[in-house]
Design a protein around this motif. Structure first.
Motif, short mmCIF file in Angstrom:
data_model
loop_
_atom_site.label_atom_id
_atom_site.label_comp_id
_atom_site.label_asym_id
_atom_site.label_seq_id
_atom_site.Cartn_x
_atom_site.Cartn_y
_atom_site.Cartn_z
N THR A 71 0.84 -1.20 0.00
CA THR A 71 0.00 0.00 0.00
C THR A 71 0.87 1.24 0.00
O THR A 71 1.98 1.22 0.53
CB THR A 71 -0.92 0.02 1.24
OG1 THR A 71 -1.93 1.03 1.06
CG2 THR A 71 -0.16 0.32 2.53
N ASP A 72 0.38 2.31 -0.61
CA ASP A 72 1.04 3.60 -0.58
C ASP A 72 0.00 4.70 -0.70
O ASP A 72 -0.92 4.59 -1.50
CB ASP A 72 2.03 3.75 -1.75
CG ASP A 72 3.44 3.39 -1.36
OD1 ASP A 72 3.92 3.90 -0.34
OD2 ASP A 72 4.06 2.59 -2.07
N SER A 73 0.17 5.74 0.10
CA SER A 73 -0.65 6.93 -0.06
C SER A 73 0.19 7.99 -0.77
O SER A 73 1.40 8.07 -0.56
CB SER A 73 -1.11 7.45 1.30
OG SER A 73 -2.01 6.52 1.88
N TYR A 74 -0.47 8.79 -1.59
CA TYR A 74 0.22 9.80 -2.38
C TYR A 74 -0.32 11.18 -2.05
O TYR A 74 -1.54 11.39 -2.03
CB TYR A 74 0.11 9.49 -3.87
CG TYR A 74 0.92 8.26 -4.20
CD1 TYR A 74 2.25 8.38 -4.60
CD2 TYR A 74 0.40 6.99 -4.01
CE1 TYR A 74 3.03 7.26 -4.82
CE2 TYR A 74 1.16 5.86 -4.23
CZ TYR A 74 2.48 6.00 -4.63
OH TYR A 74 3.26 4.88 -4.83
N VAL A 75 0.61 12.10 -1.78
CA VAL A 75 0.25 13.47 -1.38
C VAL A 75 1.08 14.47 -2.18
O VAL A 75 1.28 15.60 -1.76
CB VAL A 75 0.47 13.68 0.14
CG1 VAL A 75 -0.43 12.74 0.95
CG2 VAL A 75 1.93 13.47 0.53
N SER A 109 -6.24 -1.38 -5.91
CA SER A 109 -7.35 -0.60 -5.36
C SER A 109 -6.99 0.88 -5.42
O SER A 109 -5.81 1.24 -5.52
CB SER A 109 -7.61 -1.00 -3.91
OG SER A 109 -6.52 -0.63 -3.10
N ALA A 110 -8.02 1.72 -5.37
CA ALA A 110 -7.81 3.17 -5.39
C ALA A 110 -8.68 3.80 -4.33
O ALA A 110 -9.90 3.61 -4.33
CB ALA A 110 -8.17 3.73 -6.76
N GLY A 111 -8.08 4.54 -3.41
CA GLY A 111 -8.82 5.27 -2.38
C GLY A 111 -8.54 6.76 -2.51
O GLY A 111 -7.38 7.16 -2.57
N PHE A 112 -9.59 7.55 -2.55
CA PHE A 112 -9.44 9.00 -2.75
C PHE A 112 -9.91 9.75 -1.51
O PHE A 112 -10.97 9.45 -0.96
CB PHE A 112 -10.29 9.47 -3.94
CG PHE A 112 -9.89 8.84 -5.24
CD1 PHE A 112 -8.96 9.45 -6.06
CD2 PHE A 112 -10.41 7.61 -5.63
CE1 PHE A 112 -8.56 8.87 -7.26
CE2 PHE A 112 -10.02 7.01 -6.82
CZ PHE A 112 -9.10 7.64 -7.64
N ILE A 113 -9.11 10.72 -1.08
CA ILE A 113 -9.56 11.69 -0.09
C ILE A 113 -9.51 13.04 -0.79
O ILE A 113 -8.45 13.50 -1.20
CB ILE A 113 -8.66 11.69 1.16
CG1 ILE A 113 -8.73 10.32 1.85
CG2 ILE A 113 -9.09 12.79 2.13
CD1 ILE A 113 -7.76 10.16 3.01
N PHE A 158 -5.79 13.50 -2.30
CA PHE A 158 -4.82 12.49 -1.90
C PHE A 158 -5.29 11.15 -2.46
O PHE A 158 -6.49 10.89 -2.52
CB PHE A 158 -4.72 12.38 -0.37
CG PHE A 158 -4.32 13.65 0.35
CD1 PHE A 158 -3.37 14.52 -0.18
CD2 PHE A 158 -4.89 13.96 1.58
CE1 PHE A 158 -2.99 15.68 0.50
CE2 PHE A 158 -4.52 15.11 2.27
CZ PHE A 158 -3.58 15.98 1.73
N ASN A 160 -4.70 6.87 -2.34
CA ASN A 160 -4.06 5.64 -1.86
C ASN A 160 -4.24 4.56 -2.92
O ASN A 160 -5.33 4.38 -3.46
CB ASN A 160 -4.68 5.15 -0.54
CG ASN A 160 -4.05 3.83 -0.10
OD1 ASN A 160 -4.37 2.77 -0.62
ND2 ASN A 160 -3.15 3.89 0.85
N SER A 162 -3.39 0.43 -3.27
CA SER A 162 -2.88 -0.81 -2.72
C SER A 162 -2.87 -1.82 -3.85
O SER A 162 -3.56 -1.65 -4.86
CB SER A 162 -3.74 -1.29 -1.55
OG SER A 162 -3.78 -0.31 -0.53
N SER B 73 -10.71 4.52 2.87
CA SER B 73 -9.99 5.58 3.56
C SER B 73 -10.91 6.12 4.65
O SER B 73 -12.13 6.18 4.47
CB SER B 73 -9.60 6.69 2.59
OG SER B 73 -8.64 6.22 1.67
N ASP B 145 2.34 2.37 5.09
CA ASP B 145 2.96 3.55 4.47
C ASP B 145 2.59 4.76 5.31
O ASP B 145 1.50 4.83 5.87
CB ASP B 145 2.44 3.72 3.04
CG ASP B 145 3.01 4.94 2.36
OD1 ASP B 145 4.25 5.05 2.27
OD2 ASP B 145 2.22 5.81 1.92
#
Lengths: 354, 354
Positions: A71-75, A109-113, A158, A160, A162, B73, B145
């Motif tokens: 997993t990685d979150s991107y900012v 997977s794709a998680g959006f904030i 942001f 994420n 995984s 999230s 992460d």
């Protein structure tokens, strides 16, 4: 985890402050201290503790290969930059973490904030870039989630990602497997992504003809493992903290010395120029499409040839080798004939690079 | 995905605005419109399109069971509330999304986006709650992460949890599988989590003796599937948008009518009271430890008995049944003998509930 401490010999650093600083997210020393003091303390288990780019495990069903999970979150800021955006960056980063485990992606997977007020058009651009990047890597985004927070409670968007992957049947990779005599290969010029982000922020007031190297390396890794199998001892994609930090993680986990040659390091002139202006060593600048491979001395020539024959590895070079001593350290032979210690990244010269 | 549209008959709603609003993250109509217009448009593939709580796929290795994969999230505010915190909420939520796919968790990931200045002590509390929740669900956090953003660019701490699970060998679940004659079971009182968060914000100036229902439901689902196997047609945990939204998703995906009895709905008096003050129907208030199960009429009594015998399902009740007509709709028989339409959530009365 893209920030790793390595086992054994993980540094249990004291947490000097009582609050999170930007350095805790930079992938270097402070990140490792945080991971040791907080995350490993609570989550201790044998799959997490190697702190590889992902965890590898069996499903418990007869006959299965190992699965890799990451997993990685991107900012990253800005969200759009020359050569890519947060969307393809996120997909490629997760594909590359799986690749560093020797795995091909099965599903992402794709998680959006998202911050209230964010433009649909920008979200659509990000999402389209994710779809294209997943397709280029031969995989799909199969599940997702969207959260929205009030204006001022996030910074645009942001992401994420995984990923679940299937480990190559001949892979025998581990950060702790580097051995004296091994060669260190990097798959192309270093620091392109980080230098591009620095310039894209416009704070330097200069421009240069560089673009992010964001790309999926799973094809390159498959070609490498098909050729050398267990001759590949360790893989890491060189993201936050750059090649210097990755090599420190590997030297620490394997209790070996890694000695690199300054003259052999592939750095584009424009990247070198930007780094000089900022007073940052390109060894610490993030790549997002470069793999560091530790390969047995006997297989190094084969490995280099197969990597150079792949579109994602045309710029591959051997930058150094593994020694016994001084265990846990990275040294650089400078162009002037001297030797210097290459430590792990300290502080955060480039926040929000990914 | 915890916000679903269902197939076929997914509503392709127009995106009236050109910017993201809080309603797009609420799990109701606006979320479904966003998913259709942006995410499905770009990511279209057969695993994503059912918009179940997670995706189920095979690894391609001979003899394997299906794997489930899900991501969520969490941006809940406040981070700590009666009965839990963002940490156990995140772990339980992802375990429950796997459970809704009929899967037991194999491994979880944890991704943190932390605001500069966040207290270590709070992070440690969150992480410890995650570890405890994972352990209670019989699983582990195996990869993670951490990113840090500048002060004012996030709101304390956001958490992403993704999970991989192994599907029960007798599971035959799908949002599109509800059939006329099926019974609708809910595993306990509804709205506890949402009502607790509302009160924890202190904006109402009242207090009540309610705590979040956050809990892992994988054990409950295992017991149910062991007992009734393919007699369980669809499962959903009732999070954002509440039971009303979940039932609308199922009615839409299965092209059936779902008719529930107001008198049968389990709602605690304190939750009812808080909802009355706010003018919100408890049917739309999030639960974080309640499963909605659609079970064949023939197996409903067995299902109810096994659920009631499980510690997480003691409050299980049948709240309604599935009919042919009007397809795609949810109706409620009111306590006064009338019938009203129960639509999907519109707008966002309770932002950042999870």
């Amino acid at each position: 985890m893209t920030a790793q401490g390595g086992q054994p010999g993980r540094r249990k650093l004291e947490l000097a402050q009582d609050r999170i600083t930007l350095a805790h997210g930079a992938g270097g020393k402070a990140t490792h201290a945080l991971i040791s003091a907080v995350f490993l303390e609570a989550f201790h288990n044998s799959l997490l503790e190697p702190l590889d780019d992902g965890a590898v495990f069996k499903t418990g069903v007869a006959g299965d290969q190992g699965l890799a999970f990451t997993t990685d979150s991107y900012v990253v800021s800005p969200l759009f930059f020359p050569g890519g955006c947060i969307g393809d960056l996120a997909v490629n980063g997760t594909v590359n973490d799986l690749a560093a485990c020797g795995a091909q992606p099965l599903a992402l997977s794709a998680g959006f904030i998202i911050e209230e007020g964010f433009a649909f058009a920008d979200l659509a651009r990000i999402v389209e870039a994710m779809a294209a990047a997943a397709s280029a890597a031969g995989t799909q985004i199969v599940t997702g989630d969207t959260k929205v927070v009030q204006r001022g409670k996030a910074d645009g968007c942001f992401v994420n990602t995984s990923g679940v992957g299937l480990v190559h049947p001949r892979a025998a990779l581990s950060a702790a497997s580097a051995q004296p005599g091994d060669k260190v290969i990097v798959s192309g010029p270093i620091g392109d992504h980080g230098a591009t982000i620095m310039l894209a922020r416009g704070e330097l007031g200069i421009s240069a003809d560089i673009v992010s190297d964001t790309a999926a390396l799973n094809g390159l890794v498959a070609a490498l493992l098909d050729e050398v199998g267990a001759g590949a001892h360790a893989l890491r994609d060189a993201t936050r903290g750059g090649v210097a930090t990755v090599l420190n993680e590997l030297a620490d986990a394997s209790r070996v010395a890694i000695i690199i040659d300054e003259a052999a390091l592939p750095v584009r002139p424009a990247v070198n120029g930007a780094c000089e202006l900022l007073g940052i060593d390109p060894l610490y600048v993030a790549c997002e499409g470069r793999m560091v491979a530790i390969v047995s001395g006997a297989e190094a020539a084969n490995a280099l040839a197969v990597m150079r024959a792949h579109p994602m590895g045309r710029g591959s070079v051997i930058i150094g080798e593994v020694h016994d001593d001084p265990a846990g350290m990275v040294l650089e032979r400078t162009a002037f004939g001297g030797t210097r210690v290459v430590d792990m990244l300290t502080g955060d010269p480039l926040p929000r690079i990914c």
